[in-house]
Design an enzyme around this catalytic site. Structure first.
Site, PDB file in Angstrom:
ATOM      1  N   HIS A   1       0.432   7.588  13.244  1.00  9.85           N
ATOM      2  CA  HIS A   1       1.086   8.245  12.108  1.00  9.85           C
ATOM      3  C   HIS A   1       1.077   9.753  12.287  1.00  9.85           C
ATOM      4  O   HIS A   1       2.071  10.444  11.995  1.00  9.85           O
ATOM      5  CB  HIS A   1       0.374   7.852  10.804  1.00  9.85           C
ATOM      6  CG  HIS A   1       1.131   8.213   9.559  1.00  9.85           C
ATOM      7  ND1 HIS A   1       1.318   9.510   9.145  1.00  9.85           N
ATOM      8  CD2 HIS A   1       1.767   7.438   8.630  1.00  9.85           C
ATOM      9  CE1 HIS A   1       2.018   9.523   8.015  1.00  9.85           C
ATOM     10  NE2 HIS A   1       2.303   8.271   7.685  1.00  9.85           N
TER      11      HIS A   1
ATOM     12  N   ARG B   1      -1.160  10.206   4.036  1.00  8.48           N
ATOM     13  CA  ARG B   1      -0.797  11.202   5.048  1.00  8.48           C
ATOM     14  C   ARG B   1       0.628  11.739   4.843  1.00  8.48           C
ATOM     15  O   ARG B   1       1.513  11.021   4.356  1.00  8.48           O
ATOM     16  CB  ARG B   1      -0.911  10.607   6.450  1.00  8.48           C
ATOM     17  CG  ARG B   1      -2.344  10.411   6.924  1.00  8.48           C
ATOM     18  CD  ARG B   1      -2.368  10.303   8.450  1.00  8.48           C
ATOM     19  NE  ARG B   1      -3.659   9.939   8.976  1.00  8.48           N
ATOM     20  CZ  ARG B   1      -4.653  10.798   9.199  1.00  8.48           C
ATOM     21  NH1 ARG B   1      -4.519  12.067   8.874  1.00  8.48           N
ATOM     22  NH2 ARG B   1      -5.795  10.377   9.725  1.00  8.48           N
TER      23      ARG B   1
ATOM     24  N   PRO C   1       1.535   2.419   8.658  1.00 12.48           N
ATOM     25  CA  PRO C   1       0.147   2.245   9.115  1.00 12.48           C
ATOM     26  C   PRO C   1      -0.335   3.479   9.877  1.00 12.48           C
ATOM     27  O   PRO C   1       0.444   4.355  10.236  1.00 12.48           O
ATOM     28  CB  PRO C   1       0.257   1.037  10.039  1.00 12.48           C
ATOM     29  CG  PRO C   1       1.642   1.139  10.613  1.00 12.48           C
ATOM     30  CD  PRO C   1       2.497   1.682   9.506  1.00 12.48           C
ATOM     31  N   GLU C   2      -1.628   3.504  10.140  1.00 12.11           N
ATOM     32  CA  GLU C   2      -2.231   4.624  10.865  1.00 12.11           C
ATOM     33  C   GLU C   2      -1.752   4.682  12.307  1.00 12.11           C
ATOM     34  O   GLU C   2      -1.635   5.773  12.887  1.00 12.11           O
ATOM     35  CB  GLU C   2      -3.757   4.513  10.807  1.00 12.11           C
ATOM     36  CG  GLU C   2      -4.510   5.650  11.485  1.00 12.11           C
ATOM     37  CD  GLU C   2      -4.406   6.974  10.746  1.00 12.11           C
ATOM     38  OE1 GLU C   2      -4.970   7.964  11.255  1.00 12.11           O
ATOM     39  OE2 GLU C   2      -3.766   7.035   9.674  1.00 12.11           O
ATOM     40  N   ALA C   3      -1.484   3.534  12.924  1.00  8.51           N
ATOM     41  CA  ALA C   3      -0.986   3.493  14.304  1.00  8.51           C
ATOM     42  C   ALA C   3      -0.188   2.212  14.481  1.00  8.51           C
ATOM     43  O   ALA C   3      -0.450   1.209  13.799  1.00  8.51           O
ATOM     44  CB  ALA C   3      -2.138   3.560  15.302  1.00  8.51           C
TER      45      ALA C   3
END
Length: 604
Positions: free
Chosen positions: A465, A537, A513-515
């Site tokens: 992200h 974020r 998602p974060e990644a």
């Protein structure tokens, strides 16, 4: 030195201006003394006085010896003279030595009398302390804290003022009317979300670094050490100002004036404190013109300078604000410093030199750049780890996401901030982007452009992200690109924006998602459970914003509004906003943290 063209805002990163518009970017003495400690101090002083008598009385070798009995120390004397005193006095009157000896005996007697008085006073104070309640002791401790804090504030007030410098008036922050009623309605909704986040923090976490909105209490992480420095207050100031929330801005300013203290025994992240505190304070100063923000930024910067005391001048990741002792994260490759951390100081430190006239800040960050320019880079890429003792790269891991991201961003913005005169920064950026394109940027089987990570000669087909900010960066850097590549980089920015939108659109919550991976038949989807979270974020929305400003394609505003609605629906709770642990679940659990960058960047 002319006034910088761009002024740094607060936040995780420093967003650049809209095209064609100017950009802008406690004193509390923590005497954490328990009641037991106070009593120990009093008794310790008393014992010291007792035994000090043996060392502060005149040297007995030069005179007739006199005996100081223990009862003379501990027992009050009705006649003002104990057994030893009476013996010594009689000897002076009837003994040998004449007037000179008599004068010495008088001095000894006077000294003993003062010691007895000190002993008696210490005993009396100890008795009084033992008779007091816990509440009374706490009140006394607080009074002493306030006295010390007042003394420290007086020292600051007596410090020489910073030199006056021209401060350009930032544009585009007058809370103007967008005209279109549909746009106005959406903007008002986002302002309401900001007010909910701020008011919740104001009610439940005021003065703490961040907020736990479900538990309704303050929150902090190790990046701030054990200190409570009001990170959310400082980080959110410029957003409040730009949204026209001036009462809230004044509340934040009042807290900073009265409570923000950097003389604390806390080990903090140099990088995080720089971007959230120094960046936030400088942005507030440029927007409002209030001198307190500039003064506090300079005070904090002085506390960070010891972090640069390494064999290479590459700063430590952490520094103790009180002792100045620095160290690196234990998990970073063999004690290395991190590229995105030591490479994300330039803009704030250049502004500090401009505002103070002190060249030290500028010299520190320019030294970093010169050192990096001399180093050989594998495949032209900058590894994320550099050892500050040896000056050698650590693990050969390159990322445009976490650990690397804002290093590249600050190179580009250093060039913009210099009114495009810092050609060294621009060339370093261009060379780095060329290597990134050659080794990290790929297309998936379905045609999604992504930026992978280089690890020891292997490309990992995963994008974070955090990496999604790069779409906006490529668009921002398109003008001024070498050759005739402006259109190419604007298109690359659009492709990255599209990929990151897909990472949102392919989840249940419509939050990214974060990644996310690009292999094994999966594209723009998180695979591991610990990569499925969203913590409020800003990077994807930041890229939408840049692409809207450069192209005015309405889809980018629509994508931003979709994200706004998803955040309001799934992250909003009665006590603020919280991150969620699984964006693929229709009933997600909360992480119970309202990040300061949510107010500083995402809502902005």
């Amino acid at each position: 030195m002319t006034a910088p063209a761009l002024l740094p805002p607060s936040g995780r990163r420093i967003p650049a201006p809209a095209p064609g518009a100017a950009s802008f970017p406690h004193h509390r003495a923590t005497l954490r003394l328990s009641e037991k400690f106070i009593l120990l101090l009093i008794l310790g002083a008393f014992i010291t006085l007792c035994f000090g008598a043996f060392f502060f009385l005149p040297d007995g070798s030069k005179h007739k010896r006199f005996d100081l009995g223990l009862e003379d120390v501990l027992i009050p004397h009705v006649d003002g003279m104990g057994r030893a005193g009476r013996q010594s006095g009689a000897h002076v009157i009837h003994g040998e030595g004449g007037p000179h000896e008599h004068r010495h005996r008088q001095e000894e007697e006077s000294l003993r009398s003062r010691i007895r008085a000190d002993h008696e006073r210490a005993l009396q104070e100890a008795r009084e302390k033992l008779r007091k309640s816990r509440e009374e002791l706490r009140a006394e401790i607080q009074t002493e804290k306030n006295r010390v804090a007042q003394r420290l504030r007086g020292r600051e007030a007596a410090a020489p003022p910073l030199p006056p410098v021209p401060v350009p008036r930032p544009g585009g922050v007058d809370d103007g009317d967008p005209g279109d009623p549909r746009v106005r309605e959406k903007r008002d909704k986002i302002r309401e979300m900001m007010k909910h986040a701020w008011d919740s923090y104001r009610q439940y976490g005021w003065g703490h670094n961040e907020l736990k909105p479900l538990a309704r209490k303050g929150h902090s992480t190790n990046i701030f050490g054990n200190s409570q420095m009001g990170a959310t207050i400082v980080d959110a100031l410029d957003t409040l100002f730009m949204m026209g929330l001036h009462d809230e801005f004044r509340d934040g300013q009042a807290w900073i004036e009265q409570n923000l203290d950097f003389s604390v025994n806390a080990e903090v992240s140099v990088f995080e404190v720089n971007i959230r505190f120094i960046g936030g304070l400088l942005a507030a100063y440029y927007l409002s013109g209030q001198e307190v923000f500039k003064a506090k930024a300079v005070q904090l910067a002085e506390k960070l300078l010891p972090a640069f005391n390494t064999p290479t001048g590459i700063p430590w990741a952490m520094v103790n604000l009180k002792s100045g002792v620095g160290r690196n994260w234990g998990w970073a490759s063999a004690g290395s410093s991190i590229l995105a951390e030591f490479g994300t100081l330039h803009m704030e430190f250049v502004h500090l030199t401009y505002l103070t006239g002190n060249p030290a800040y500028y010299q520190k960050v320019m030294h970093i750049r010169k050192l990096l320019a001399k180093m050989e880079r594998p495949n032209g890429l900058y590894p994320n780890y550099l050892n500050p003792r040896t000056g050698r790269w650590g693990q050969h891991h390159t990322s445009v996401g976490g650990l690397g991201d804002s290093f590249y961003e600050y190179l580009l913005k250093a060039w913009l901030m210099s009114d495009k005169t810092d050609t060294e920064a621009r060339k370093t950026y261009d060379d780095a982007v060329e290597a990134i394109e050659r080794h990290l940027i790929r297309k998936s089987n379905s045609g999604l452009t992504f930026i992978g990570e280089w690890k020891n000669g292997h490309l990992e087909r995963k994008m974070g992200h955090l990496t999604c900010f790069a779409g906006g960066m490529f668009a921002l850097g398109a003008d001024g690109s070498p050759g005739d590549k402006a259109g190419h980089y604007l298109q690359l920015g659009a492709e990255i924006a599209h990929t990151c939108h897909e990472s949102y659109d392919r989840t249940v919550l419509k939050l990214g998602p974060e990644a996310f991976k690009f292999d094994s038949g999966l594209e723009a989807v998180a695979v591991r459970q610990n990569e499925k979270y969203y913590i409020l974020r800003p990077e994807v929305i930041e890229t939408y914003w840049y692409m809207w400003r450069f192209t005015h394609d309405p889809k980018y505003r629509q994508w931003g509004w979709e994200a706004t609605q998803a955040i309001d629906r799934y992250c909003r709770v009665s006590g603020g906003f919280s991150g969620v642990k699984d964006v693929y679940s229709s009933n997600p659990t909360y992480d119970d943290v309202q990040q300061s960058f949510f107010l500083a960047e995402t809502l902005k």
